[in-house]
Design a protein around this motif. Structure first.
Motif, mmCIF file in Angstrom:
data_model
loop_
_atom_site.group_PDB
_atom_site.id
_atom_site.type_symbol
_atom_site.label_atom_id
_atom_site.label_comp_id
_atom_site.label_asym_id
_atom_site.label_seq_id
_atom_site.Cartn_x
_atom_site.Cartn_y
_atom_site.Cartn_z
ATOM 1 N N ALA A 23 15.450 -29.163 9.098
ATOM 2 C CA ALA A 23 16.565 -29.453 10.003
ATOM 3 C C ALA A 23 16.595 -28.455 11.168
ATOM 4 O O ALA A 23 16.808 -28.841 12.326
ATOM 5 C CB ALA A 23 17.887 -29.418 9.240
ATOM 6 N N GLN A 24 16.370 -27.184 10.877
ATOM 7 C CA GLN A 24 16.347 -26.173 11.935
ATOM 8 C C GLN A 24 15.187 -26.419 12.897
ATOM 9 O O GLN A 24 15.347 -26.284 14.114
ATOM 10 C CB GLN A 24 16.237 -24.773 11.338
ATOM 11 C CG GLN A 24 17.494 -24.310 10.660
ATOM 12 C CD GLN A 24 17.321 -22.953 10.004
ATOM 13 O OE1 GLN A 24 16.211 -22.461 9.836
ATOM 14 N NE2 GLN A 24 18.430 -22.341 9.618
ATOM 15 N N ALA A 25 14.038 -26.779 12.358
ATOM 16 C CA ALA A 25 12.881 -27.064 13.211
ATOM 17 C C ALA A 25 13.153 -28.270 14.102
ATOM 18 O O ALA A 25 12.767 -28.278 15.277
ATOM 19 C CB ALA A 25 11.647 -27.298 12.349
ATOM 20 N N ALA A 26 13.810 -29.284 13.569
ATOM 21 C CA ALA A 26 14.125 -30.469 14.360
ATOM 22 C C ALA A 26 15.090 -30.124 15.495
ATOM 23 O O ALA A 26 14.913 -30.582 16.631
ATOM 24 C CB ALA A 26 14.723 -31.553 13.470
ATOM 25 N N VAL A 27 16.088 -29.315 15.210
ATOM 26 C CA VAL A 27 17.045 -28.912 16.249
ATOM 27 C C VAL A 27 16.346 -28.080 17.308
ATOM 28 O O VAL A 27 16.541 -28.283 18.516
ATOM 29 C CB VAL A 27 18.227 -28.135 15.620
ATOM 30 C CG1 VAL A 27 19.070 -27.472 16.689
ATOM 31 C CG2 VAL A 27 19.070 -29.064 14.770
ATOM 32 N N LEU A 28 15.511 -27.140 16.882
ATOM 33 C CA LEU A 28 14.792 -26.296 17.827
ATOM 34 C C LEU A 28 13.839 -27.113 18.695
ATOM 35 O O LEU A 28 13.759 -26.902 19.907
ATOM 36 C CB LEU A 28 14.017 -25.215 17.071
ATOM 37 C CG LEU A 28 13.328 -24.155 17.917
ATOM 38 C CD1 LEU A 28 14.356 -23.389 18.735
ATOM 39 C CD2 LEU A 28 12.552 -23.207 17.030
ATOM 40 N N GLY A 30 14.133 -30.296 19.460
ATOM 41 C CA GLY A 30 14.957 -31.090 20.359
ATOM 42 C C GLY A 30 15.467 -30.289 21.545
ATOM 43 O O GLY A 30 15.432 -30.755 22.692
ATOM 44 N N LEU A 31 15.915 -29.067 21.290
ATOM 45 C CA LEU A 31 16.394 -28.209 22.381
ATOM 46 C C LEU A 31 15.260 -27.818 23.317
ATOM 47 O O LEU A 31 15.454 -27.748 24.537
ATOM 48 C CB LEU A 31 17.059 -26.953 21.808
ATOM 49 C CG LEU A 31 18.399 -27.177 21.109
ATOM 50 C CD1 LEU A 31 18.884 -25.881 20.459
ATOM 51 C CD2 LEU A 31 19.430 -27.691 22.095
ATOM 52 N N THR A 32 14.074 -27.586 22.764
ATOM 53 C CA THR A 32 12.923 -27.235 23.596
ATOM 54 C C THR A 32 12.541 -28.391 24.508
ATOM 55 O O THR A 32 12.288 -28.196 25.698
ATOM 56 C CB THR A 32 11.728 -26.845 22.703
ATOM 57 O OG1 THR A 32 12.128 -25.752 21.863
ATOM 58 C CG2 THR A 32 10.531 -26.443 23.531
ATOM 59 N N VAL A 33 12.506 -29.594 23.962
ATOM 60 C CA VAL A 33 12.182 -30.770 24.777
ATOM 61 C C VAL A 33 13.243 -30.988 25.843
ATOM 62 O O VAL A 33 12.924 -31.283 27.002
ATOM 63 C CB VAL A 33 12.024 -32.016 23.874
ATOM 64 C CG1 VAL A 33 11.971 -33.282 24.702
ATOM 65 C CG2 VAL A 33 10.791 -31.883 23.002
ATOM 66 N N LEU A 36 12.716 -28.419 28.594
ATOM 67 C CA LEU A 36 11.520 -28.733 29.369
ATOM 68 C C LEU A 36 11.775 -29.892 30.326
ATOM 69 O O LEU A 36 11.415 -29.826 31.512
ATOM 70 C CB LEU A 36 10.362 -29.068 28.432
ATOM 71 C CG LEU A 36 9.019 -29.331 29.094
ATOM 72 C CD1 LEU A 36 8.509 -28.079 29.778
ATOM 73 C CD2 LEU A 36 8.024 -29.820 28.073
ATOM 74 N N VAL A 37 12.415 -30.934 29.849
ATOM 75 C CA VAL A 37 12.705 -32.099 30.696
ATOM 76 C C VAL A 37 13.648 -31.712 31.832
ATOM 77 O O VAL A 37 13.483 -32.155 32.973
ATOM 78 C CB VAL A 37 13.299 -33.244 29.847
ATOM 79 C CG1 VAL A 37 13.900 -34.336 30.711
ATOM 80 C CG2 VAL A 37 12.226 -33.812 28.931
ATOM 81 N N LYS A 38 14.586 -30.839 31.538
ATOM 82 C CA LYS A 38 15.541 -30.431 32.566
ATOM 83 C C LYS A 38 14.877 -29.563 33.637
ATOM 84 O O LYS A 38 15.243 -29.634 34.808
ATOM 85 C CB LYS A 38 16.688 -29.656 31.908
ATOM 86 C CG LYS A 38 17.767 -29.275 32.866
ATOM 87 C CD LYS A 38 18.910 -28.571 32.187
ATOM 88 C CE LYS A 38 19.954 -28.166 33.191
ATOM 89 N NZ LYS A 38 21.034 -27.408 32.608
ATOM 90 N N GLU A 39 13.885 -28.760 33.265
ATOM 91 C CA GLU A 39 13.272 -27.827 34.197
ATOM 92 C C GLU A 39 12.055 -28.379 34.933
ATOM 93 O O GLU A 39 11.561 -27.743 35.856
ATOM 94 C CB GLU A 39 12.864 -26.553 33.447
ATOM 95 C CG GLU A 39 14.048 -25.740 32.949
ATOM 96 C CD GLU A 39 14.914 -25.208 34.082
ATOM 97 O OE1 GLU A 39 14.361 -24.826 35.136
ATOM 98 O OE2 GLU A 39 16.144 -25.178 33.906
ATOM 99 N N VAL A 40 11.535 -29.539 34.545
ATOM 100 C CA VAL A 40 10.327 -30.089 35.171
ATOM 101 C C VAL A 40 10.485 -30.275 36.684
ATOM 102 O O VAL A 40 9.589 -29.881 37.439
ATOM 103 C CB VAL A 40 9.890 -31.391 34.471
ATOM 104 C CG1 VAL A 40 8.892 -32.173 35.312
ATOM 105 C CG2 VAL A 40 9.279 -31.066 33.128
ATOM 106 N N PRO A 41 11.562 -30.844 37.202
ATOM 107 C CA PRO A 41 11.666 -31.004 38.664
ATOM 108 C C PRO A 41 11.596 -29.673 39.419
ATOM 109 O O PRO A 41 10.947 -29.583 40.465
ATOM 110 C CB PRO A 41 13.031 -31.672 38.865
ATOM 111 C CG PRO A 41 13.317 -32.339 37.571
ATOM 112 C CD PRO A 41 12.692 -31.486 36.523
#
Length: 63
Positions: A23-28, A30-33, A36-41
């Motif tokens: 569960a912790q790995a899934a949350v981590l 998800g937050l990483t993705v 990354l999506v927010k910072e790509v532009p």
């Protein structure tokens, strides 16, 4: 029978260490993705600016 039923119900609600880690790995992940999506532009904009200014080639022209 009542004891068996109580044991079965508590076994279902107990979180094992492995389930917590998954569960912790899934949350981590998800937050990483999301980050990354927010910072790509912004990253693409910075790369374009870097290319417009000459990038690594400017060191050869300007001592």
């Amino acid at each position: 029978m009542k004891v068996e039923r109580a044991v079965r119900e508590t076994e279902r609600t107990v979180w094992t260490g492995r389930r917590v880690l998954v569960a912790q790995a899934a949350v981590l992940a998800g937050l990483t993705v999301l980050l990354l999506v927010k910072e790509v532009p912004g990253m693409l904009r910075e790369i374009k600016i870097y290319r417009m200014t000459g990038g690594l080639r400017t060191a050869r022209r300007h001592p």
